[in-house]
Structure formats: C-alpha cells, structure tokens
Scaffold this active site. Sequence first.
Site, PDB file in Angstrom:
ATOM      1  N   HIS A 122       0.694  -1.122  -0.073  1.00  0.00           N
ATOM      2  CA  HIS A 122      -0.131  -0.134  -0.024  1.00  0.00           C
ATOM      3  C   HIS A 122       0.870   1.287   0.206  1.00  0.00           C
ATOM      4  O   HIS A 122       1.765   1.430   0.750  1.00  0.00           O
ATOM      5  CB  HIS A 122      -0.921   0.089   1.411  1.00  0.00           C
ATOM      6  CG  HIS A 122      -2.194   0.894   1.191  1.00  0.00           C
ATOM      7  ND1 HIS A 122      -2.014   2.221   1.509  1.00  0.00           N
ATOM      8  CD2 HIS A 122      -3.096   0.600   0.473  1.00  0.00           C
ATOM      9  CE1 HIS A 122      -3.516   2.742   1.356  1.00  0.00           C
ATOM     10  NE2 HIS A 122      -4.027   1.501   0.581  1.00  0.00           N
ATOM     11  N   PRO A 123       0.421   2.294  -0.772  1.00  0.00           N
ATOM     12  CA  PRO A 123       1.466   3.280  -0.933  1.00  0.00           C
ATOM     13  C   PRO A 123       1.197   4.565  -0.170  1.00  0.00           C
ATOM     14  O   PRO A 123       1.754   5.782  -0.243  1.00  0.00           O
ATOM     15  CB  PRO A 123       1.091   3.734  -2.565  1.00  0.00           C
ATOM     16  CG  PRO A 123      -0.285   3.257  -2.823  1.00  0.00           C
ATOM     17  CD  PRO A 123      -0.561   2.136  -1.737  1.00  0.00           C
ATOM     18  N   CYS A 124       0.326   4.419   0.824  1.00  0.00           N
ATOM     19  CA  CYS A 124      -0.085   5.587   1.438  1.00  0.00           C
ATOM     20  C   CYS A 124       0.978   6.464   2.416  1.00  0.00           C
ATOM     21  O   CYS A 124       0.680   7.597   2.499  1.00  0.00           O
ATOM     22  CB  CYS A 124      -1.263   5.122   2.658  1.00  0.00           C
ATOM     23  SG  CYS A 124      -0.714   4.066   4.013  1.00  0.00           S
ATOM     24  N   LYS A 125       1.867   5.627   2.615  1.00  0.00           N
ATOM     25  CA  LYS A 125       3.220   6.452   3.250  1.00  0.00           C
ATOM     26  C   LYS A 125       4.286   6.864   2.498  1.00  0.00           C
ATOM     27  O   LYS A 125       5.153   7.594   2.866  1.00  0.00           O
ATOM     28  CB  LYS A 125       3.629   5.586   4.457  1.00  0.00           C
ATOM     29  CG  LYS A 125       2.663   5.355   5.581  1.00  0.00           C
ATOM     30  CD  LYS A 125       2.485   6.402   6.457  1.00  0.00           C
ATOM     31  CE  LYS A 125       1.549   6.024   7.533  1.00  0.00           C
ATOM     32  NZ  LYS A 125       1.318   7.364   8.449  1.00  0.00           N
ATOM     33  N   HIS A 126       4.206   6.518   1.205  1.00  0.00           N
ATOM     34  CA  HIS A 126       5.273   6.733   0.279  1.00  0.00           C
ATOM     35  C   HIS A 126       5.843   8.180   0.210  1.00  0.00           C
ATOM     36  O   HIS A 126       6.768   8.561   0.305  1.00  0.00           O
ATOM     37  CB  HIS A 126       4.949   6.140  -1.179  1.00  0.00           C
ATOM     38  CG  HIS A 126       5.014   4.568  -1.116  1.00  0.00           C
ATOM     39  ND1 HIS A 126       4.779   3.900  -2.254  1.00  0.00           N
ATOM     40  CD2 HIS A 126       4.988   3.660  -0.041  1.00  0.00           C
ATOM     41  CE1 HIS A 126       4.635   2.819  -1.800  1.00  0.00           C
ATOM     42  NE2 HIS A 126       5.088   2.516  -0.579  1.00  0.00           N
TER      43      HIS A 126
END
Length: 333
Positions: free
Chosen positions: A242-246
């Site tokens: 999941h890319p939410c923190k990228h």
Amino acid sequence: MSLRSKLSSLREYLTPINHNSNFVTTGEISPEEFVKAGDYLVYKFPTWQWGNDCPKNLQKSFLPPDKQYLVTRHVPSYQRASNYLTGEDKKGANPEEDDEEEEEEDEEGWVKSKKIHKVIDDTHDSQINKGEEINDIDDFIDENAEEQEHDQIGDHELDDDEFDDLDIINDSKNNKLRRFDLYITYSTSYRVPKLYLVGFDSNGIPLLPQQMFEDINSDYKDKTATIENLPVAHNTTSVSIHPCKHSSVMKVLMKHSKLNKKNLQQKDESLSDDLSKLSVNEKKTQDEHSQINNDDKEEEEEGIRVDHYLIIFLKFIASVTPGIEYDYTMDAL
C-alpha cells in the site's frame, strides 16, 4: 479479494488525474514524472523493463501504451521474512550487539534498516556455500568412482538409496527458493508508485496469497500489504504494498536534502570568503581545483531529483520484503 482491496480499486478509478508537478513540496509525482523516473530506472538497471503487454481494457489513458507499468521477473528469495530478525527479536539474543543492530524508525513509521542488506548478502552467500558443498559431494563421488574403475578395485556403484538421499538434500535446498515477478504501477489516488508481487515456488507453480505473505515483514503484513488482482493483467492474484506512506517518506527525505543543500551553501560561502583573502597565484590554483569538482557540487545542490524517485522508492520498500533480492540500486546515486 478483501473489502479493503475493492475500496482501493474503486478509489483508484474515481480519483481525477493531476498533471501538476508538486514533487518538491508534497513528495508526490505526476504521471509524466512517473514515466521520467521509470525511464531512468530502466536505463540504470536493465533488469527492469517497461511492460508493453497490458490488455487495452486495463490500460490507463494518461500513460503511454508501452509504458503502463514497470516489471522485473524471476527475482530470487532464498529465505522467508521470518528468518530476518527485527530489532525487537535481536534484543537479548546478543546484548553486546543490541545497540549496533537496532533499526531506526523514521517519523512516518517506516523502518530504516541498518543491517538488512548485510543479512541478505550473508543469507545468499550461505545458500551458495550450501550448493557448493553439495557439488563437492557429487565431485567426490565421481572421483572415487573413476579411481576405483581405473585401479580395477571393483565395479562398486552407489546404491539407489544413496542417490535418493542426495536428491532429498537438493530438494530441501530448492524448496526454499522462490521467485517473484515485481510490478510497479502508478497510483492515481496517492500520486505515487505502487508495488505488486506475484510469486512462484521452486517448480514455477504460482504461490497462494498467504504463501506470498511469508516473504513480507510481519510488521507490515496487516498495515501496508493487501491481496489484490494485478491491475495490468487478467486473472492474476498479487500482493500489493500500500502506497499511503510513500509521499510522506519522500517528504522527509526532501527535508533532509534541503538541509544538506543549506549546509553546502554555507560551506561555499565560507570558501568564497577564504578565496578573497588569497593571493593571485593561490586563487588560480584554487579555481582550478574548484572547476574539477564543479559537476559534483551542481549535482549535490539539486538535491533529490524526480527521475531518481523509483531508485529511492525501491530502497525504502526493501524493508517490507527483506528476502526478495530486487534492490540493485545501492550504487545508483
């Protein structure tokens, strides 16, 4: 597919495309910047390629047809993620090394692993050594057989059971080996790259989702990893990161880059003051030395470039999948 995965797919579909560039301020990238970063990754590391076989009904109109996603195939994983101890697990196992082996966690919650690549290299070397030992056994058997034949000692051959034992040793080693196809797509909802994993066992049989989760750091299994259909192919189950923190992580890196740039500017100002005090001959020598290092300074002043995005992306995503050896980017920057 879980409810979370379905909601994620729906969000990707409904989110409007933003072509404005605000990489420096937000850590996000536009589709055009994704293509630029992908071109740089492919140029630097030919093991990564642009995928050009995405079905037309799955293609994203805002990306070129031949640059819908990036892929690298058959990436090895020699050990499961549980074999790579985290800092919590290591504490107490060897008190003298606790301070050295601790992992730093950044302000956004992502792990900065100090030793992770060393562990991977050691594990890979261990697997190679095991393979060499087995090959040595085979060579030893062959040499003995030849010597016995030439010396006419007899026609003694290894029993079938002994060969079976060697097969078991080889099978045990090979069964640990897995290979992964890694896909990087563009996430419209988070405006960052998104990674998908598709795994296979040593016989090339696709892994079940729960088996693929065995190659993901336990700290991230429930936080950032989900089961999804691969968005660039039909009927292919994958595990996505999941890319939410990228973008948040990239913002932190940008902050550090700006700080380094500021320190560099202060250093240059101090150097200019020193130059003003030099004699004519000393200035000439110093100017020649400065010209040699001019290109390096310009590179440092630029800080993090947008075309380096995927290089950095793969570095901090490596903490999620410690055993999958796809991070060949250590010397790229």
